[in-house]
Design a protein around this motif. Structure first.
Motif, mmCIF file in Angstrom:
data_model
loop_
_atom_site.group_PDB
_atom_site.id
_atom_site.type_symbol
_atom_site.label_atom_id
_atom_site.label_comp_id
_atom_site.label_asym_id
_atom_site.label_seq_id
_atom_site.Cartn_x
_atom_site.Cartn_y
_atom_site.Cartn_z
ATOM 1 N N GLU A 1 -7.586 -2.426 2.019
ATOM 2 C CA GLU A 1 -7.486 -2.920 0.641
ATOM 3 C C GLU A 1 -6.050 -3.323 0.337
ATOM 4 O OE1 GLU A 1 -9.799 -1.657 -3.189
ATOM 5 O OE2 GLU A 1 -8.203 -0.217 -2.827
ATOM 6 N N THR B 1 2.593 -8.089 -3.044
ATOM 7 C CA THR B 1 1.595 -7.025 -2.965
ATOM 8 C C THR B 1 2.182 -5.724 -3.518
ATOM 9 O OG1 THR B 1 2.242 -6.448 -0.689
ATOM 10 C CG2 THR B 1 0.473 -8.075 -0.961
ATOM 11 N N GLU C 1 -5.041 -1.939 -13.228
ATOM 12 C CA GLU C 1 -5.981 -2.781 -12.504
ATOM 13 C C GLU C 1 -6.667 -3.746 -13.469
ATOM 14 O OE1 GLU C 1 -10.009 -2.606 -9.721
ATOM 15 O OE2 GLU C 1 -9.043 -0.733 -10.338
ATOM 16 N N VAL D 1 -2.313 -5.323 -11.489
ATOM 17 C CA VAL D 1 -2.614 -5.513 -10.078
ATOM 18 C C VAL D 1 -4.074 -5.911 -9.948
ATOM 19 C CG1 VAL D 1 -0.838 -3.965 -9.154
ATOM 20 C CG2 VAL D 1 -3.078 -3.045 -9.767
ATOM 21 N N TRP E 1 -3.554 -4.975 -2.633
ATOM 22 C CA TRP E 1 -3.455 -5.215 -4.071
ATOM 23 C C TRP E 1 -2.461 -6.337 -4.330
ATOM 24 C CZ3 TRP E 1 -6.578 -2.962 -7.635
ATOM 25 C CH2 TRP E 1 -7.310 -1.841 -7.221
ATOM 26 N N ARG F 1 -7.366 -6.581 -7.145
ATOM 27 C CA ARG F 1 -7.906 -6.430 -5.795
ATOM 28 C C ARG F 1 -7.939 -7.810 -5.140
ATOM 29 N NH1 ARG F 1 -10.661 -1.365 -5.163
ATOM 30 N NH2 ARG F 1 -10.738 -0.278 -7.176
#
Length: 263
Positions: A185, A157, A233, A133, A187, A135
């Motif tokens: 936020e 997302t 991430e 994922v 993702w 940002r």
């Protein structure tokens, strides 16, 4: 740890038929098909012993073999890339420790995205399935919102728990964005998956669930059957990530190829 990369590709895409063979023009003017650029992206991944294109279509097989790829033929009954990977796993003879599924419509996937998944699974043997994922940066988020307003299904997302396991994935923009002036936020889910062989085999035996069917997102089958999906991430490092989902995405991807100097 042995890791292989599978690149599933099908000709009969609902949103963009024949897209694996669509040509993309790079920074030098070189034209290469979507599937070739995805295969070339996989060649830069460290720690991988084998890269295979998976398809049920002779046109894609011929094109892939033409640029030097190893091709494994899978059945036309495979409903998504993960099912195609499960079929291909049975053709390998010996199980690798990790199978990475690089979608054939994601030529902008940086190698460190895949390497992060492999490293995460090497570090924790309990992780059965992992996916990256990112940002969401303002330009990508604006593309998400534009696509939905204009009735196109674009990127995906992810919504996660505090420990990084997935709560849900959607083709809607989640959470609700409202104004782009101060968005929450969001993702961006990157369409790459890493599995243990036992997770792939389990997946192939499960029925498609209602959420997977509604969203058209294969990873939801794991959640619907109670298997955790670990979100890892990753960082863009200045690179723009975007998949080729619709004809409008050709220009978007070619713009990135030009900007990044990718031939």
């Amino acid at each position: 740890m042995s890791a292989v990369v599978f690149i599933p590709a099908r000709y009969a895409s609902t949103r963009y038929p024949g897209k694996p063979l669509v040509e993309l023009t790079g920074a030098t003017g070189r034209k290469a098909s979507l599937i070739q650029r995805s295969w070339e992206a996989a060649q830069g991944v460290a720690g991988v012993s084998r890269v295979c294109v998976l398809t049920d279509d002779d046109r894609i097989r011929d094109a892939a073999e033409g640029f030097g790829a190893e091709v494994l033929m899978t059945s036309s009954q495979a409903r998504n890339g993960t099912e195609r990977c499960a079929e291909a796993l049975a053709q390998l003879g010996a199980d690798p420790e990790i199978v990475v599924n690089l979608q054939g419509d994601a030529p902008l996937t940086p190698p460190w995205f895949l390497e992060a998944l492999i490293a995460r699974m090497q570090a924790d043997s309990a992780v059965q399935m992992a996916t990256p994922v990112l940002r969401t940066e303002p330009g990508t988020l604006a593309n998400f919102v534009t696509d939905r307003r204009e009735g196109r299904v674009g990127g995906t997302t992810a919504v996660m728990r505090g420990d990084g396991t997935a709560l849900y994935f959607s083709k809607e923009v989640l959470p609700y964005v409202g104004s782009l002036e101060a968005p929450p936020e969001v993702w961006h889910h990157v369409g790459v998956y890493a599995y243990r062989p036992e997770a792939l085999r389990a997946y192939g035996a499960w029925a498609e669930g209602p959420l997977e069917r509604a969203e058209g997102l294969e990873q939801l089958r794991f959640l619907e059957h109670g298997w955790p999906v670990t979100c890892v991430e990753v960082e863009a490092r200045g690179r723009v990530f975007w998949e080729l989902n619709n004809p409008v995405d050709v220009a978007r991807i070619e713009a990135v190829l030009q900007k990044e100097g990718i031939a």
